[in-house]
Design an enzyme around this catalytic site. Structure first.
Site, PDB file in Angstrom:
ATOM      1  N   SER A 158      34.173  74.005  55.932  1.00  0.00           N
ATOM      2  CA  SER A 158      33.899  74.226  54.627  1.00  0.00           C
ATOM      3  C   SER A 158      35.073  74.105  53.760  1.00  0.00           C
ATOM      4  O   SER A 158      36.381  74.282  54.256  1.00  0.00           O
ATOM      5  CB  SER A 158      33.373  75.529  54.173  1.00  0.00           C
TER       6      SER A 158
HETATM    7  N1  SAH Z   1      31.453  78.266  58.528  1.00  0.00           N
HETATM    8  C1  SAH Z   1      31.820  76.927  59.076  1.00  0.00           C
HETATM    9  C2  SAH Z   1      31.056  75.579  58.343  1.00  0.00           C
HETATM   10  C3  SAH Z   1      30.560  74.865  59.530  1.00  0.00           C
HETATM   11  S1  SAH Z   1      29.289  73.708  58.839  1.00  0.00           S
HETATM   12  C4  SAH Z   1      33.226  76.708  58.890  1.00  0.00           C
HETATM   13  O1  SAH Z   1      34.091  77.467  58.177  1.00  0.00           O
HETATM   14  O2  SAH Z   1      33.896  75.761  59.541  1.00  0.00           O
HETATM   15  C5  SAH Z   1      27.730  74.322  59.371  1.00  0.00           C
HETATM   16  C6  SAH Z   1      27.753  74.839  60.939  1.00  0.00           C
HETATM   17  O3  SAH Z   1      26.386  75.141  60.484  1.00  0.00           O
HETATM   18  C7  SAH Z   1      27.854  73.566  61.710  1.00  0.00           C
HETATM   19  O4  SAH Z   1      28.666  73.942  62.611  1.00  0.00           O
HETATM   20  C8  SAH Z   1      26.124  73.608  62.420  1.00  0.00           C
HETATM   21  O5  SAH Z   1      26.201  73.127  63.662  1.00  0.00           O
HETATM   22  C9  SAH Z   1      25.788  74.871  62.176  1.00  0.00           C
HETATM   23  N2  SAH Z   1      24.140  75.345  62.062  1.00  0.00           N
HETATM   24  C10 SAH Z   1      23.254  74.262  61.496  1.00  0.00           C
HETATM   25  N3  SAH Z   1      22.193  74.848  61.612  1.00  0.00           N
HETATM   26  C11 SAH Z   1      22.162  76.027  62.400  1.00  0.00           C
HETATM   27  C12 SAH Z   1      21.172  76.840  62.959  1.00  0.00           C
HETATM   28  N4  SAH Z   1      20.129  76.720  62.529  1.00  0.00           N
HETATM   29  N5  SAH Z   1      21.792  77.978  63.337  1.00  0.00           N
HETATM   30  C13 SAH Z   1      23.129  78.204  63.645  1.00  0.00           C
HETATM   31  N6  SAH Z   1      24.054  77.240  63.052  1.00  0.00           N
HETATM   32  C14 SAH Z   1      23.529  76.115  62.418  1.00  0.00           C
END
Ligand code: SAH
Length: 215
Positions: free
Chosen positions: A64
């Protein structure tokens, strides 16, 4: 990987920029300063770590944008020792910022590869973060209730399981899809076992929260 004066200088500038954009919680700003974001992205791209932009972390996902991490962290209003559930571990950066603010973080990732990679990386420096492979829509019943819940992927609706796993008086910050293929940042406050208030806090653009676990 090292964290040298140059990295710290770049981080100081990033914090100043985030402060100018309206974040005023000093605990959040200090956490952003204390977490070396370049550790969370591929070492070939260290130059990009301190730009206020999202960045690819592989598996079709992104770390993010720092100002988004700051905005969600500020809305959560974390106090030391709080139990926080994060949906979407990704690179682990948001979890690390919450941990630097004193939270005990439980974070769920649905993609096996990202889960293993980030879990291994976080274990060395962030003992306050526990990683789980699973479906964020279901939350983490075994460890509920949580003081705070943060969703870091675009959700089509507020999952019922997450609402029930929030403590009374607790806060959930979740980006909910709007009609323009973007998301409204929503703050949900649980006022009783069955009652919630909801307020909106700006427009964002996240990767989607997906249902099926990609093994
Ligand atoms: N908080 C992270 C942002 C990652 S982007 C950071 O600081 O880097 C969002 C993430 O959510 C991705 O890795 C994706 O694989 C995950 N994601 C998407 N749908 C999901 C679900 N149903 N349960 C858990 N994780 C999920």
């Amino acid at each position: 990987m090292e964290d040298n004066y140059r990295h710290q200088g770049l981080r100081r500038k990033l914090v100043d920029q985030i402060r100018k954009n309206g974040i005023c919680d000093e605990v959040v700003l200090e956490a952003i300063f204390n977490v070396p974001r370049h550790f969370f992205i591929d070492s070939g791209f260290v130059e990009y770590a301190y730009e206020d932009k999202p960045f690819s972390i592989g598996c079709g996902q992104t770390i993010s944008q720092p100002s988004t991490v700051a905005a969600q962290s500020e809305l959560l209003q974390i106090s030391k020792g709080m139990k926080v559930l994060e949906i979407g571990t990704g690179s682990g950066y948001q979890a690390a910022v919450l941990s630097a603010m004193g939270a005990r973080v439980f974070t769920i990732e649905r993609q096996r590869e990202l889960y293993f990679r980030t879990k291994t990386f976080l274990a060395a420096s962030y003992p306050n973060i526990k990683c789980f492979l699973g479906d964020g829509y279901k939350g983490l019943k075994t460890f509920a209730p949580f003081d705070r819940i943060i969703v870091t992927a675009a959700a089509p609706f507020i999952p019922e399981d997450l609402k029930s796993q929030l403590k009374i008086g607790g806060r959930m910050v979740i980006p909910i899809d709007d009609e323009n293929n973007c998301q409204k940042m929503c703050l949900i406050e649980k006022t009783s076992e069955t009652e919630f208030t909801q307020t909106q806090h700006g427009d964002y653009c996240f990767v989607p929260m997906l249902k099926k676990i990609n093994e």
